[in-house]
Design an enzyme around this catalytic site. Structure first.
Site, PDB file in Angstrom:
ATOM      1  N   GLY A 180       0.442  -5.000   1.175  1.00 38.69           N
ATOM      2  CA  GLY A 180      -0.590  -5.152   0.123  1.00 38.69           C
ATOM      3  C   GLY A 180      -0.127  -5.907  -1.204  1.00 38.69           C
ATOM      4  O   GLY A 180      -1.443  -6.222  -1.804  1.00 38.69           O
ATOM      5  N   GLU A 235      -0.759  -9.379  -0.225  1.00 37.43           N
ATOM      6  CA  GLU A 235      -2.102  -9.559   0.087  1.00 37.43           C
ATOM      7  C   GLU A 235      -2.895  -9.587  -1.165  1.00 37.43           C
ATOM      8  O   GLU A 235      -3.713 -10.305  -1.236  1.00 37.43           O
ATOM      9  CB  GLU A 235      -2.657  -8.411   0.781  1.00 37.43           C
ATOM     10  CG  GLU A 235      -2.065  -8.554   2.413  1.00 37.43           C
ATOM     11  CD  GLU A 235      -2.046  -7.061   3.305  1.00 37.43           C
ATOM     12  OE1 GLU A 235      -1.911  -6.200   2.927  1.00 37.43           O
ATOM     13  OE2 GLU A 235      -2.783  -7.713   4.604  1.00 37.43           O
ATOM     14  N   GLU A 256       4.345  -5.059   7.813  1.00 34.23           N
ATOM     15  CA  GLU A 256       3.728  -4.050   8.532  1.00 34.23           C
ATOM     16  C   GLU A 256       4.029  -3.588   9.960  1.00 34.23           C
ATOM     17  O   GLU A 256       4.091  -2.604  10.343  1.00 34.23           O
ATOM     18  CB  GLU A 256       2.038  -4.454   8.234  1.00 34.23           C
ATOM     19  CG  GLU A 256       1.359  -4.180   6.795  1.00 34.23           C
ATOM     20  CD  GLU A 256       1.574  -5.282   6.128  1.00 34.23           C
ATOM     21  OE1 GLU A 256       2.577  -6.241   6.465  1.00 34.23           O
ATOM     22  OE2 GLU A 256       1.058  -5.211   5.144  1.00 34.23           O
ATOM     23  N   ALA A 264       0.999  -1.211  -0.195  1.00 27.95           N
ATOM     24  CA  ALA A 264       0.138  -0.128  -0.013  1.00 27.95           C
ATOM     25  C   ALA A 264       0.865   1.253  -0.015  1.00 27.95           C
ATOM     26  O   ALA A 264       2.101   1.059   0.408  1.00 27.95           O
ATOM     27  CB  ALA A 264      -0.965   0.039   1.175  1.00 27.95           C
TER      28      ALA A 264
HETATM   29  N1  DAK Z   1       4.499   3.205  -1.078  1.00 29.74           N
HETATM   30  C1  DAK Z   1       4.814   4.137  -1.759  1.00 29.74           C
HETATM   31  N2  DAK Z   1       6.028   4.235  -2.287  1.00 29.74           N
HETATM   32  C2  DAK Z   1       6.856   3.302  -2.538  1.00 29.74           C
HETATM   33  C3  DAK Z   1       6.438   1.995  -1.831  1.00 29.74           C
HETATM   34  C4  DAK Z   1       5.318   1.886  -1.235  1.00 29.74           C
HETATM   35  N3  DAK Z   1       4.702   0.903  -0.487  1.00 29.74           N
HETATM   36  N4  DAK Z   1       7.536   1.247  -2.186  1.00 29.74           N
HETATM   37  C5  DAK Z   1       8.394   1.907  -2.858  1.00 29.74           C
HETATM   38  N5  DAK Z   1       8.098   3.139  -3.091  1.00 29.74           N
HETATM   39  C6  DAK Z   1       8.625   4.424  -3.611  1.00 29.74           C
HETATM   40  C7  DAK Z   1       9.819   4.586  -3.086  1.00 29.74           C
HETATM   41  O1  DAK Z   1       9.640   5.820  -2.253  1.00 29.74           O
HETATM   42  C8  DAK Z   1      10.639   5.318  -4.373  1.00 29.74           C
HETATM   43  O2  DAK Z   1      10.417   6.538  -4.541  1.00 29.74           O
HETATM   44  P1  DAK Z   1      11.239   7.647  -4.970  1.00 29.74           P
HETATM   45  O3  DAK Z   1      12.001   7.943  -3.538  1.00 29.74           O
HETATM   46  O4  DAK Z   1      11.849   7.308  -5.988  1.00 29.74           O
HETATM   47  O5  DAK Z   1      10.262   9.094  -5.381  1.00 29.74           O
HETATM   48  C9  DAK Z   1      10.667   4.389  -5.225  1.00 29.74           C
HETATM   49  O6  DAK Z   1       9.200   3.675  -4.951  1.00 29.74           O
HETATM   50  C10 DAK Z   1      11.725   3.231  -5.629  1.00 29.74           C
HETATM   51  O7  DAK Z   1      11.675   2.663  -4.320  1.00 29.74           O
HETATM   52  P2  DAK Z   1      13.449   2.333  -3.492  1.00 29.74           P
HETATM   53  O8  DAK Z   1      14.203   3.579  -3.848  1.00 29.74           O
HETATM   54  O9  DAK Z   1      13.116   2.120  -2.096  1.00 29.74           O
HETATM   55  O10 DAK Z   1      13.613   1.288  -4.407  1.00 29.74           O
HETATM   56  P3  DAK Z   1      14.689   0.008  -3.514  1.00 29.74           P
HETATM   57  O11 DAK Z   1      15.147  -0.794  -4.675  1.00 29.74           O
HETATM   58  O12 DAK Z   1      16.012   0.717  -3.037  1.00 29.74           O
HETATM   59  O13 DAK Z   1      13.888  -0.740  -2.549  1.00 29.74           O
HETATM   60  C11 DAK Z   1      11.762  -1.790  -1.810  1.00 29.74           C
HETATM   61  C12 DAK Z   1      12.747  -1.365  -3.160  1.00 29.74           C
HETATM   62  C13 DAK Z   1      10.619  -2.464  -2.314  1.00 29.74           C
HETATM   63  C14 DAK Z   1      12.600  -2.809  -0.867  1.00 29.74           C
HETATM   64  C15 DAK Z   1      11.674  -0.644  -0.960  1.00 29.74           C
HETATM   65  O14 DAK Z   1      11.169   0.264  -1.763  1.00 29.74           O
HETATM   66  C16 DAK Z   1      10.536  -0.644   0.152  1.00 29.74           C
HETATM   67  O15 DAK Z   1      11.097  -1.251   1.358  1.00 29.74           O
HETATM   68  N6  DAK Z   1       9.417  -0.415  -0.129  1.00 29.74           N
HETATM   69  C17 DAK Z   1       8.334  -0.408   1.138  1.00 29.74           C
HETATM   70  C18 DAK Z   1       7.925  -1.795   1.181  1.00 29.74           C
HETATM   71  C19 DAK Z   1       6.853  -1.838   2.161  1.00 29.74           C
HETATM   72  O16 DAK Z   1       7.045  -1.721   3.430  1.00 29.74           O
HETATM   73  N7  DAK Z   1       5.540  -2.169   1.853  1.00 29.74           N
HETATM   74  C20 DAK Z   1       4.483  -2.594   2.728  1.00 29.74           C
HETATM   75  C21 DAK Z   1       3.760  -1.285   2.786  1.00 29.74           C
HETATM   76  S1  DAK Z   1       2.741  -1.354   4.054  1.00 29.74           S
HETATM   77  C22 DAK Z   1      -4.476  -1.002   6.064  1.00 29.74           C
HETATM   78  C23 DAK Z   1      -4.530  -1.185   4.638  1.00 29.74           C
HETATM   79  C24 DAK Z   1      -3.356  -1.575   4.073  1.00 29.74           C
HETATM   80  C25 DAK Z   1      -2.331  -1.909   4.565  1.00 29.74           C
HETATM   81  C26 DAK Z   1      -2.316  -1.859   6.037  1.00 29.74           C
HETATM   82  C27 DAK Z   1      -3.457  -1.369   6.740  1.00 29.74           C
HETATM   83  N8  DAK Z   1      -5.513  -0.417   6.686  1.00 29.74           N
HETATM   84  C28 DAK Z   1      -6.001   0.891   6.526  1.00 29.74           C
HETATM   85  C29 DAK Z   1      -6.289  -1.116   7.694  1.00 29.74           C
HETATM   86  C30 DAK Z   1      -1.070  -2.286   3.869  1.00 29.74           C
HETATM   87  C31 DAK Z   1       0.217  -1.743   4.147  1.00 29.74           C
HETATM   88  C32 DAK Z   1       1.374  -2.123   3.377  1.00 29.74           C
HETATM   89  O17 DAK Z   1       1.133  -2.703   2.196  1.00 29.74           O
END
Ligand code: DAK
Length: 263
Positions: A108, A111, A131, A63
């Site tokens: 997400g 998911e 998360e 997400a």
């Molecule tokens: N959201 C927004 N932007 C993201 C992103 C994300 N999840 N993942 C990557 N990006 C963006 C980065 O900010 C970056 O943007 P710029 O800085 O270039 O503008 C670009 O994508 C490239 O990312 P990186 O520079 O970080 O690329 P790397 O190869 O170094 O790393 C990575 C790739 C996938 C390991 C890293 O980007 C990363 O860790 N991303 C976050 C992964 C993550 O934690 N995903 C889970 C998100 S939490 C709920 C509803 C839904 C959810 C929870 C509750 N309720 C309301 C009940 C769900 C939650 C989630 O999904």
């Protein structure tokens, strides 16, 4: 649509999440466009859908953390509902949906792949529910679907530890069915979708319904669900043609279970 594309390839629909600058992260707009893309699938012409991400690095990196970071409790709940509604729509979509996971499937992203019927992935795929490291719980069904797919103990370990796993480990624990070199992933997904699409479509739909609804019921009720969906296949053209071909002992036709519906 800005972030979601749709392509029709014979009986197969291909929906691609295309927001490469954010590694295909799911913001509200992507969720709305996904909802619209699934609603627009012509179910008279389509027998299986492939869901994938654009680019070579990421399926869906989760997400959108930027969008979520400023949400109030009420907004967080509304965002969660928006995601859950579309994920549930995919899970209960009348025809099979195959996730072709081409890279990161985090939060997400993991998911949404779990709301699909079948997951296959590329060698560079990474799965995880990070998360708890962000101070939240999985909010798009992760606590429920991961446990159902890989078992309670493994799901708890992955979710509590927020540990990411690579493609081979995902295969070992049953989260994905097959792993392919990246360039072979979409062809493999299309081949699988084509095999499904060559079978009797009403029977395939009823199998999906029976498996999904049966898993939510106890065995006595589940068997009744199966009975009804089995009965529902009779008197269909698919059933008459499929069984008729077998009884005709015509090898050529026997291979074509439903001749009038094959490509
Ligand atoms: N959201 C927004 N932007 C993201 C992103 C994300 N999840 N993942 C990557 N990006 C963006 C980065 O900010 C970056 O943007 P710029 O800085 O270039 O503008 C670009 O994508 C490239 O990312 P990186 O520079 O970080 O690329 P790397 O190869 O170094 O790393 C990575 C790739 C996938 C390991 C890293 O980007 C990363 O860790 N991303 C976050 C992964 C993550 O934690 N995903 C889970 C998100 S939490 C709920 C509803 C839904 C959810 C929870 C509750 N309720 C309301 C009940 C769900 C939650 C989630 O999904």
């Amino acid at each position: 649509m800005e972030f979601v594309t749709y392509e029709q390839d014979g009986f197969v629909g291909i929906i691609t999440i295309n927001r490469p600058k954010a590694l295909n992260a799911l913001n509200s707009q992507v969720l709305e466009e996904l909802d619209a893309a699934f609603s627009a699938v012509d179910l008279d012409k389509t027998r299986a859908v492939i869901l994938t991400g654009a680019g070579e690095k990421s399926f869906v990196a989760g997400a959108d953390i930027g969008e979520m970071s400023t949400l109030t409790k009420a907004e967080g709940e509304a965002f969660g509902k928006k995601g859950n509604d579309i994920f549930r729509k995919i899970e209960t979509f009348p025809i099979p949906v195959i996730a072709a996971v081409n890279g990161f499937a985090l939060g997400g992203g993991c998911e949404i792949s779990m709301s699909c019927d079948i997951r296959i992935c590329s060698e560079n795929a990474v799965f995880g529910q990070p998360e708890v490291g962000l101070g939240i719980t999985p909010g798009f069904g992760g606590t429920q679907r991961l446990a159902r797919i890989v078992g309670v103990g493994m799901a708890k370990q992955l979710i509590y530890s927020a540990r990411n796993i690579k493609a081979e480990e995902a295969k070992r624990i049953g989260l994905v069915n097959e792993v392919y070199p990246l360039e072979e992933l979409l062809p493999a997904a299309k081949k699988l979708a084509g095999i499904i699409a060559a079978n009797a479509p009403i029977a395939v739909r009823n199998c999906k319904k029976a498996i999904n609804e049966g898993l939510d019921a106890d065995m006595d009720d589940a068997i009744v669900i199966e009975e009804k969906l089995f009965g529902d296949c009779f008197e269909t053209e698919d059933q008459k043609a499929g069984m008729g071909n077998f009884l005709e002992k015509d090898k050529e036709k026997k291979l074509k279970v439903v001749p009038f519906q094959n490509k």
